[in-house]
Design a protein around this motif. Structure first.
Motif, mmCIF file in Angstrom:
data_model
loop_
_atom_site.group_PDB
_atom_site.id
_atom_site.type_symbol
_atom_site.label_atom_id
_atom_site.label_comp_id
_atom_site.label_asym_id
_atom_site.label_seq_id
_atom_site.Cartn_x
_atom_site.Cartn_y
_atom_site.Cartn_z
ATOM 1 N N ASP A 189 0.823 -1.212 0.000
ATOM 2 C CA ASP A 189 0.000 0.000 0.000
ATOM 3 C C ASP A 189 0.855 1.259 0.000
ATOM 4 N N GLU A 190 2.102 1.150 0.477
ATOM 5 C CA GLU A 190 2.980 2.314 0.551
ATOM 6 C C GLU A 190 3.753 2.548 -0.747
ATOM 7 N N ASP A 191 3.667 1.631 -1.678
ATOM 8 C CA ASP A 191 4.407 1.742 -2.937
ATOM 9 C C ASP A 191 3.881 2.953 -3.724
ATOM 10 N N PRO A 192 4.723 3.966 -3.993
ATOM 11 C CA PRO A 192 4.235 5.169 -4.673
ATOM 12 C C PRO A 192 3.738 4.910 -6.090
ATOM 13 N N LEU A 193 4.353 3.967 -6.800
ATOM 14 C CA LEU A 193 3.893 3.677 -8.158
ATOM 15 C C LEU A 193 2.581 2.903 -8.138
ATOM 16 N N ALA A 194 2.356 2.092 -7.100
ATOM 17 C CA ALA A 194 1.054 1.435 -6.941
ATOM 18 C C ALA A 194 -0.012 2.466 -6.598
ATOM 19 N N GLN A 195 0.325 3.403 -5.736
ATOM 20 C CA GLN A 195 -0.623 4.468 -5.384
ATOM 21 C C GLN A 195 -0.958 5.319 -6.608
ATOM 22 N N ARG A 196 0.028 5.520 -7.466
ATOM 23 C CA ARG A 196 -0.186 6.352 -8.659
ATOM 24 C C ARG A 196 -1.273 5.797 -9.568
ATOM 25 N N ARG A 197 -1.500 4.494 -9.516
ATOM 26 C CA ARG A 197 -2.527 3.878 -10.368
ATOM 27 C C ARG A 197 -3.930 4.359 -10.025
ATOM 28 N N GLU A 198 -4.124 4.845 -8.788
ATOM 29 C CA GLU A 198 -5.449 5.273 -8.344
ATOM 30 C C GLU A 198 -5.797 6.675 -8.844
ATOM 31 N N GLN A 199 -4.833 7.364 -9.418
ATOM 32 C CA GLN A 199 -5.078 8.701 -9.953
ATOM 33 C C GLN A 199 -5.140 8.628 -11.473
ATOM 34 N N SER A 200 -5.781 9.605 -12.072
ATOM 35 C CA SER A 200 -5.892 9.633 -13.532
ATOM 36 C C SER A 200 -4.522 9.865 -14.169
ATOM 37 N N PRO A 201 -4.295 9.328 -15.347
ATOM 38 C CA PRO A 201 -3.042 9.601 -16.049
ATOM 39 C C PRO A 201 -3.036 11.042 -16.552
ATOM 40 N N PRO A 202 -1.897 11.535 -16.995
ATOM 41 C CA PRO A 202 -1.873 12.893 -17.537
ATOM 42 C C PRO A 202 -2.847 13.025 -18.706
#
Length: 493
Positions: A189-202
């Motif tokens: 859950d702390e992985d920043p790239l895993a967290q990034r998946r929950e946000q929209s791409p550019p």
């Protein structure tokens, strides 16, 4: 207009002074990110792979591995990428302090020998590591059957080894690489790239990047793009750039104007209607595969055999058809599916049956200023289908011959037959004589053997370094006999 830039490993990086034809690979290496390597310059070795934040199928964002050697840096304007250097966790000084789990497993299991290919393997492995629907299987010793827990190409951690089909290790160090792939766990859950998946791409941005009298242009809408093409009918259209990138690298081709169409929303729709399925021309093959999820069995059979995962992450149906290549893998399948193309121009749209689209070697009825907006597949689908690709390698190879079948068999009679062929003429083609030899006849040994003789005479196969004309003709007939054997076997079982 904002100056063109790419977010690389979290840092906004201007594209200038790169030229519009500079590849993402050269762009990165010129900025000191030399983990990204050039091995083949045509998308076959994967030494150049990087991660790009793309619209996701199961989550808002997917980390998608692509060949940096093929994609123009300008095509990544406004986008976000991660290289092998950006996977590790940095310390306060900004230098890597903790290896990424994929890097750690590659290190401890001896997955790196000379090391040249390793960063590319790591990026492809990281893309699979972050695949949202990857899930671990039950371990065999927990009571589950070993056959249900994993196989030779899928690890107990759910890792699909085909994610590495576009990566080559010239030291033949595949066993430890496979071990590393099957050993990685799930993202925390702390992985920043895993967290990034929950946000929209550019979001897609309009790009007007001009250097040295050449330009890379991207518009926000289809209408704006078509007006541009009316003014610049000579422009080269690129989506995944898996074909044009090879032309730039290997044949040193340059274009005064390249127009990116991969982010146009009108070309990225997938709709299932009551009488047809419409697939946007700029959807990648990976996106099509995951969105359809087997609903078109013939496409589901084709896509895993189309080049490698790295290529499929960028390649599109529109691009494969737009090149007009007689050895493209998608035309035979789409011909068998009775597909048509929606061609769009500034003055309107028209629908053209794919069987009427190709007019000669790499020529088509597409007019200057037109582009392929979508592929339309009529419903219902024929129940008996197969795609036979004859090539020297099982994966990541060009067809010597490709044959696609779609048959309606009712009461033991062939009511409808559609057969698409590739690699046996100057264009992909429908096997009209063989279709006529099957339709209205019993689906029997006698009918099939007679039709196979007809099929061997279809097209005008030539001899080249992939296969002789006699071999190609023989494989045409053999493919129909194989379909009959498979169909009979399925019915009897």
């Amino acid at each position: 207009m904002v100056a063109a830039q790419i977010t690389v490993n979290g840092k906004e990086t201007p594209i200038s002074p790169a030229t519009p034809h500079t590849t993402a690979l050269d762009f990165l290496r010129e900025r000191g990110l030399t983990g990204t390597k050039e091995g083949c310059a045509e998308g076959e070795c994967g030494a150049c792979s990087v991660l790009v934040a793309r619209p996701g199928v199961d989550k808002p964002t997917d980390w998608v591995a692509v060949n940096a050697c093929l994609v123009p840096a300008a095509a990544l304007d406004g986008q976000e990428i991660i290289t092998s250097e950006g996977l590790a966790t940095a310390n306060e000084a900004g230098t890597p302090a903790t290896l990424h789990p994929v890097q750690e497993e590659m290190a401890v299991r001896g997955g790196s020998q000379c090391g040249y290919c390793t960063p590319g393997f790591v990026c492809s492995m990281a893309s699979e590591y972050y695949r949202p629907n990857r899930c671990a299987h039950a371990e065999p010793d927990s009571g589950a059957d070993a056959a249900d827990s994993a196989d030779a190409e899928h690890g107990p951690n759910g890792f699909d080894l085909h994610a590495l089909s576009g990566n080559l290790c010239r030291c033949t160090g595949y066993r430890p690489i496979r071990d590393a792939a099957f050993a990685v766990g799930m993202p925390t859950d702390e992985d920043p790239l895993a967290q990034r998946r929950e946000q929209s791409p550019p979001a897609a941005v309009a790009t007007e990047y001009v250097q040295d009298d050449s330009a890379f242009l991207r518009k926000n809408t289809l209408a704006e793009t078509l007006e541009l093409l009316r003014e610049r009918p000579d422009a080269v259209l690129v989506a995944g750039s898996t074909d044009w990138g090879v032309e730039v690298n290997i044949r040193s081709r340059r274009a005064d104007c390249v127009v990116g169409i991969d982010r146009l929303p009108e070309l990225r729709e997938l709709r299932v209607e009551s009488d047809h399925i419409e697939i946007g021309a700029a959807l990648t093959l990976t996106e099509i595969e995951r969105r359809l999820d087997g609903d078109v069995p013939l496409l589901a059979e084709l896509i895993p055999q189309f080049a490698s995962r790295l290529i499929r992450n960028g390649a599109t149906l529109g691009g494969n058809l737009g090149t007009g290549s007689p050895i493209g893998d998608s035309p035979p399948v789409l011909l068998a599916l009775d597909a048509s193309l929606i061609l769009a121009g500034a003055d309107g749209e028209r629908e053209v049956p794919l069987a009427d689209y190709f007019t000669g070697y790499r020529q088509s009825v597409r007019r200057p200023g037109e582009l392929i907006r979508s592929v339309r597949i009529p419903l219902p689908l024929s129940p008996v289908t197969a795609f036979h690709k004859i090539a020297k390698r099982r994966f990541d190879d060009i067809s010597s011959v490709a044959v696609a079948f779609a048959l309606d068999i009712e009461g033991g009679i062939v009511r409808k037959a559609r057969i698409g062929l590739g690699g046996v003429a100057a264009t992909p083609l429908r096997s009209l004589a063989t279709e006529a030899a099957l339709e209205g006849k019993p689906w029997s040994t006698e009918t099939v053997e007679a039709a196979a003789r007809v099929l061997r005479g279809e097209g005008t196969p030539m001899s080249d370094h992939r296969a002789s004309s006699l071999y190609r003709s023989a494989m045409l007939g053999q493919s129909l006999l194989k379909l009959y054997a498979q169909t009979t076997e399925a019915v009897s079982s």
